[in-house]
Design an enzyme around this catalytic site. Structure first.
Site, PDB file in Angstrom:
ATOM      1  N   ASP A  92       0.860  -1.192   0.000  1.00 30.06           N
ATOM      2  CA  ASP A  92       0.000   0.000   0.000  1.00 30.06           C
ATOM      3  C   ASP A  92       0.892   1.235   0.000  1.00 30.06           C
ATOM      4  OD1 ASP A  92       0.774  -0.351   2.793  1.00 30.06           O
ATOM      5  OD2 ASP A  92      -0.645   1.253   3.229  1.00 30.06           O
ATOM      6  N   GLU A 156      -0.079  -0.466   5.709  1.00 28.65           N
ATOM      7  CA  GLU A 156       0.937   0.103   6.613  1.00 28.65           C
ATOM      8  C   GLU A 156       0.762   1.603   6.749  1.00 28.65           C
ATOM      9  OE1 GLU A 156       4.570   1.805   8.171  1.00 28.65           O
ATOM     10  OE2 GLU A 156       3.725   2.205   6.198  1.00 28.65           O
TER      11      GLU A 156
HETATM   12 ZN   LIG Z   1       6.802   2.422   4.266  1.00 29.33          ZN
END
Ligand SMILES: [Zn+2]
Length: 450
Positions: A92, A156
């Site tokens: 991501d 994340e």
């Molecule tokens: Zn990162």
């Protein structure tokens, strides 16, 4: 670049790596599905899963994590009795922010002045490619000498903690002897660096109340207790004259033992305006890696436009405290809350509430894994020695893994050197760094197995 056969293989794989990174960057995999369709993240997740299957990984799975996103897991068995290494990256990305601020389209990998530009090119889609390159280079040079697990996180950048909770619920899944987190970066291009500490953090909300309602500042101002003024005074008490963070009872004088951060370089990296001083005391590295740092993230009070002549009855602030290794984040939270309560003047009512918390992290740099990494970096970066840096921010997954597998070594490396401008517009990756770090990772696995 060295002439090790692994390095020659990685060099020959770079054109393919670039094509693959372009494919991966093209997915708008921002894990905020109000902003970007879920199908973009799913496309990136499937891309990673397919890439792992193509390398012979078994047990490739898209894990549904509790925050509603997916992490990609894969396992590649190695020789009988070998150690297990977990390789981490995330697919991501941060949103591109101001798309017009990009010199080239954020989701089109574009070469310019020897760098490859695109959102996620360094953070952390380049990390996915780095892991693939390292494994391919080993396969072409006698095989992969360890059991390999790969985990590519899907959220994340959102900080929603999906993978942390999934790992806690499936405590065997990510078990490994050593973890390589491919989401950090060299201190500068060409200087091989392992990040050995991360600061923890705590988030506290403070509310100050003094009156039943706002009052006219002409009629009452001068005697009526102003909640905003009380809050400002309490917040100001969190800093010494030189700007150092001062929370009653919290140690603030620790020194950083590793790589030092040149003050002029820091001023440049931080884009500090001419004539404005840095704050705090000690070296720059002390301040950003080894000492606490308070930041007021927000204040609820009337905005300037539309403000009326009023004494405020209530005011709120959100306060972040970065906590250095060696200090328990829960203890720091208590100290911060007690400090704010003790330093709010005039008997104003103050309530504090903890909003979030993460522990600091410190690696064991005397471990065999660190020796294996130092030897790998010496070959991949001829003439340079492995450096130890800290990171001011936190990576909550690090703490989760350290808690689940206290025996495991955790090494943080990656492509996010300062020129990469991660999270900003015009993010880019250095292909030379991608090449050298892929060689590093491959040689690390060889050294660590042997
Ligand atoms: Zn990162």
């Amino acid at each position: 670049m060295s002439s090790h056969p692994v390095a020659e293989t990685v060099a020959s794989l770079m054109p393919r790596a670039r094509a693959e990174l372009a494919e991966l960057v093209a997915f708008k995999s921002v894990a905020d599905f109000g902003q970007y369709p879920r199908s973009e993240s799913e496309g990136a997740a499937n891309w990673v899963a397919d890439a792992l299957r193509a390398e012979g990984f078994t047990d490739v799975a898209l894990l549904d994590t509790p925050d509603g996103t997916q992490s990609v897991y894969g396992y590649l068995p190695g020789p009988e009795g070998a150690r297990t290494v977990l390789l981490y990256a995330h697919y991501d990305v941060q949103p591109p922010l101001d798309e017009a601020g990009w010199d080239t389209p954020p989701f089109e990998l574009t070469e310019r002045d020897g760098r490859w530009y695109g959102r996620g090119a360094a953070d952390c889609k380049g990390g996915v490619i780095m892991h693939l390159l390292a494994l391919r280079a080993l396969k072409a040079n006698g095989g992969i000498p360890v059991h390999v697990k790969v985990i590519a996180e899907g959220s994340e950048e959102q900080g929603t903690g999906g993978l942390e909770r999934y790992a806690e619920e499936h405590p065997e899944l990510l078990r490994a002897d050593t973890v390589v987190i491919g989401d950090a970066g060299n201190f500068r291009v060409g200087l091989p660096t392992v990040t050995t500490t991360l600061r923890g953090m705590t988030l506290v909300r403070a509310q100050v109340d003094t009156l039943q309602g706002n009052l006219h500042s002409g009629q009452f101002g001068g005697a009526a207790p102003d909640a905003l003024a009380a809050l400002i005074r309490a917040l100001d008490s969190l800093r010494a004259e030189d700007g150092s963070t001062t929370v009653d009872g919290l140690p603030g004088g620790t020194a950083w033992e590793g790589l030092q951060y040149d003050e002029e370089q820091f001023r440049k990296d931080a884009k500090v305006l001419d004539g404005v001083e840095l704050i705090g005391s000690g070296t720059v590295a002390d301040r950003i890696w080894a000492r606490p740092a308070v930041t007021v993230l927000g204040i609820d009070c009337p905005p300037v436009v539309g403000a009326t002549p009023s004494v405020q009855a209530s005011a709120r602030a959100l306060i972040s405290l970065r906590v250095p290794p060696g200090v328990d984040a829960a203890e720091a939270t208590k100290l911060l809350q007690a400090h704010l309560e003790a330093h709010t003047p005039w008997g104003a009512r103050v309530r504090t509430e903890q909003i979030g918390q993460g522990q600091a992290f410190r690696a064991d740099t005397t471990s065999p894994a660190y020796r294996a990494m130092a030897d790998a970096m010496a070959v991949a970066y001829p003439g340079e020695r492995m450096q130890y840096a800290g990171q001011g921010g936190s990576i909550p997954l690090c703490n989760t893994l350290a808690a689940l597998y206290p025996e495991a070594e955790i090494l943080l490396i990656g492509l996010s050197e300062p020129e990469a401008q991660i999270h900003a517009v015009n993010e880019s990756v250095s292909p030379d760094e991608l090449e050298r770090l892929s060689v590093t990772e491959a040689l690390f696995l060889l050294n660590y197995a042997g």
